[in-house]
Scaffold this active site. Structure first.
Site, mmCIF file in Angstrom:
data_model
loop_
_atom_site.group_PDB
_atom_site.id
_atom_site.type_symbol
_atom_site.label_atom_id
_atom_site.label_comp_id
_atom_site.label_asym_id
_atom_site.label_seq_id
_atom_site.Cartn_x
_atom_site.Cartn_y
_atom_site.Cartn_z
ATOM 1 N N LYS A 196 0.857 -1.189 0.000
ATOM 2 C CA LYS A 196 0.000 0.000 0.000
ATOM 3 C C LYS A 196 0.890 1.234 0.000
ATOM 4 O O LYS A 196 1.716 1.416 0.891
ATOM 5 C CB LYS A 196 -0.898 -0.004 1.232
ATOM 6 C CG LYS A 196 -1.747 1.262 1.359
ATOM 7 C CD LYS A 196 -2.809 1.133 2.404
ATOM 8 C CE LYS A 196 -3.565 2.442 2.560
ATOM 9 N NZ LYS A 196 -4.660 2.340 3.535
ATOM 10 N N LYS A 254 -2.280 -1.467 -3.808
ATOM 11 C CA LYS A 254 -3.149 -0.301 -3.683
ATOM 12 C C LYS A 254 -2.330 0.968 -3.744
ATOM 13 O O LYS A 254 -1.297 1.026 -3.070
ATOM 14 C CB LYS A 254 -3.866 -0.380 -2.334
ATOM 15 C CG LYS A 254 -4.828 0.739 -2.051
ATOM 16 C CD LYS A 254 -5.371 0.614 -0.656
ATOM 17 C CE LYS A 254 -6.249 1.815 -0.367
ATOM 18 N NZ LYS A 254 -6.605 1.907 1.008
HETATM 19 C C1 PBG Z 1 -7.049 3.697 5.756
HETATM 20 C C2 PBG Z 1 -7.572 3.387 4.404
HETATM 21 C C3 PBG Z 1 -7.496 4.257 3.325
HETATM 22 C C4 PBG Z 1 -8.106 3.631 2.264
HETATM 23 C C5 PBG Z 1 -8.539 2.383 2.692
HETATM 24 N N1 PBG Z 1 -8.193 2.244 4.026
HETATM 25 C C6 PBG Z 1 -6.971 5.630 3.254
HETATM 26 C C7 PBG Z 1 -5.639 5.911 3.792
HETATM 27 O O1 PBG Z 1 -4.772 5.041 3.897
HETATM 28 O O2 PBG Z 1 -5.437 7.060 4.158
HETATM 29 C C8 PBG Z 1 -8.248 4.277 0.927
HETATM 30 C C9 PBG Z 1 -9.293 3.754 0.025
HETATM 31 C C10 PBG Z 1 -9.662 4.667 -1.076
HETATM 32 O O3 PBG Z 1 -9.084 5.748 -1.290
HETATM 33 O O4 PBG Z 1 -10.610 4.313 -1.787
HETATM 34 N N2 PBG Z 1 -6.623 2.678 6.550
#
Ligand code: PBG
Length: 329
Positions: A196, A254
């Site tokens: 991520k 992601k």
């Molecule tokens: C946070 C989380 C995020 C997303 C999923 N879980 C945002 C972040 O890491 O700040 C993003 C998903 C999206 O943008 O659709 N744990």
């Protein structure tokens, strides 16, 4: 004789094109993210995510039934936590009667066969909008990992099939796996957000949950000390392999579209299912361009979805899931 091979023969009409098409999409490919809020009768459109909504539990029931009818059989739950329940350690996340725990039960109640995955991370519960506990201006790793294990247990107890840690703390998959095994939840799966990236494509999601990092002295303004640097490729393989060793059943890349190279690298490297997350900013871009009449919404949506699968995704988490399934059925 020229040319010996005419590749265009295989593109002559839709019949031959569909006969030789390598990648097709079906409802089985999708995981549907859902945003849940407290209250009754609420179906609240997220301003930066047109035609995507936050649901109160009563209306979540209808949505679940509709998804099931469309052949969408897996959901990923996120909750918007009221401000007065947020703190540094995210204590509300362990409330057996908290919104997430009730949401899991609601889904299982209306549709027992729906696969329920839950977001495991502190940020919706954090007064600071971070995925970890903050001490002296730092996101502390090990205490956060232990807390995420407690949170995972709480979700498993409420009936979650899979927990999906989205935080990027080191070692949290092992901590969660051990906690689940110790408490007898041997069949609860883990889908790890393993690669991520610290991405600016998460903006609309943070609007949806009101979960952006706060702007305060001594609080990190971004998530770059835990989420990955987007210049890095080999690190994604290391992160993913470590999560598999620690017990992840499914791994994830992601965001999606800007990371198709990483997706393909990982698919070639690992032997567990690989998920991709087409994140909120990717959704918002397509919506915005389509609203301006600059892009063909449905065709661009379909093209991105096929791109994920072609690049190696076994599972696609996408806000477009319903739209795609309606389009192809
Ligand atoms: C946070 C989380 C995020 C997303 C999923 N879980 C945002 C972040 O890491 O700040 C993003 C998903 C999206 O943008 O659709 N744990």
């Amino acid at each position: 004789m020229y040319p010996l091979r005419r590749n265009r023969r295989l593109r002559t009409n839709e019949a031959i094109r569909s006969l030789v098409r390598e990648t097709i999409i079906t409802p089985n490919d999708f995981l549907v993210p859902l945003f849940v809020v407290e209250g009754k009768g609420i179906k609240d459109e997220i301003p930066s995510m047109p035609n995507y909504f936050r649901y109160s539990l009563d209306l979540l029931e209808n949505e679940i039934k509709e998804l099931w009818k469309l052949g969408l059989k897996s959901v990923l739950l996120f909750v918007k936590v009221p401000d007065n329940l947020k703190d540094n350690a995210g204590e509300e996340a362990l409330n057996p009667n908290g919104l997430m725990q009730r949401a899991i039960k609601t889904v299982k109640n209306v549709c027992p066969d729906m696969l329920v995955m839950t977001d495991v991370a502190l940020d919706p519960y954090s007064a600071y909008g971070h995925d970890g506990i903050i001490d002296n201006g730092e996101i502390v790793n090990d205490a956060t990992a232990l807390f995420l294990a407690e949170m995972s247990l709480s979700h498993a107890e409420a009936g979650a099939d899979f927990v999906a840690p989205s935080d990027m703390m080191d070692g949290r998959i092992l901590t969660i796996r051990e906690a689940l095994e110790d408490e007898g939840f041997i069949n609860t799966g883990i889908m790890s957000y393993s690669a991520k990236y610290a991405s600016s494509f998460y903006g609309p999601f943070r609007d949806a949950l009101d979960s952006a990092p706060v702007d305060l002295v001594d609080i990190p303004k971004d998530k770059k000390t835990y989420q990955m640097d987007y210049g890095n490729r080999f690190e994604a393989i290391k992160e993913t392999e470590m999560d598999i060793e620690e017990g992840a059943d499914i791994v994830m890349v992601k965001p999606g579209l800007s990371y198709l190279d990483i997706l393909r690298d990982i698919k070639n490297e690992v032997d567990v299912p690989v998920a991709v997350y087409q994140v909120s900013g990717e959704y918002a871009m397509i919506k915005a361009a389509a609203q301006n009449g600059w892009l063909d919404h449905d065709q661009v949506m379909l093209e991105t979805t096929i791109a994920f699968k072609r690049a190696g995704a076994d599972i696609i988490a996408s806000y477009f899931a319903k739209d795609v399934v309606k389009l192809i059925s």
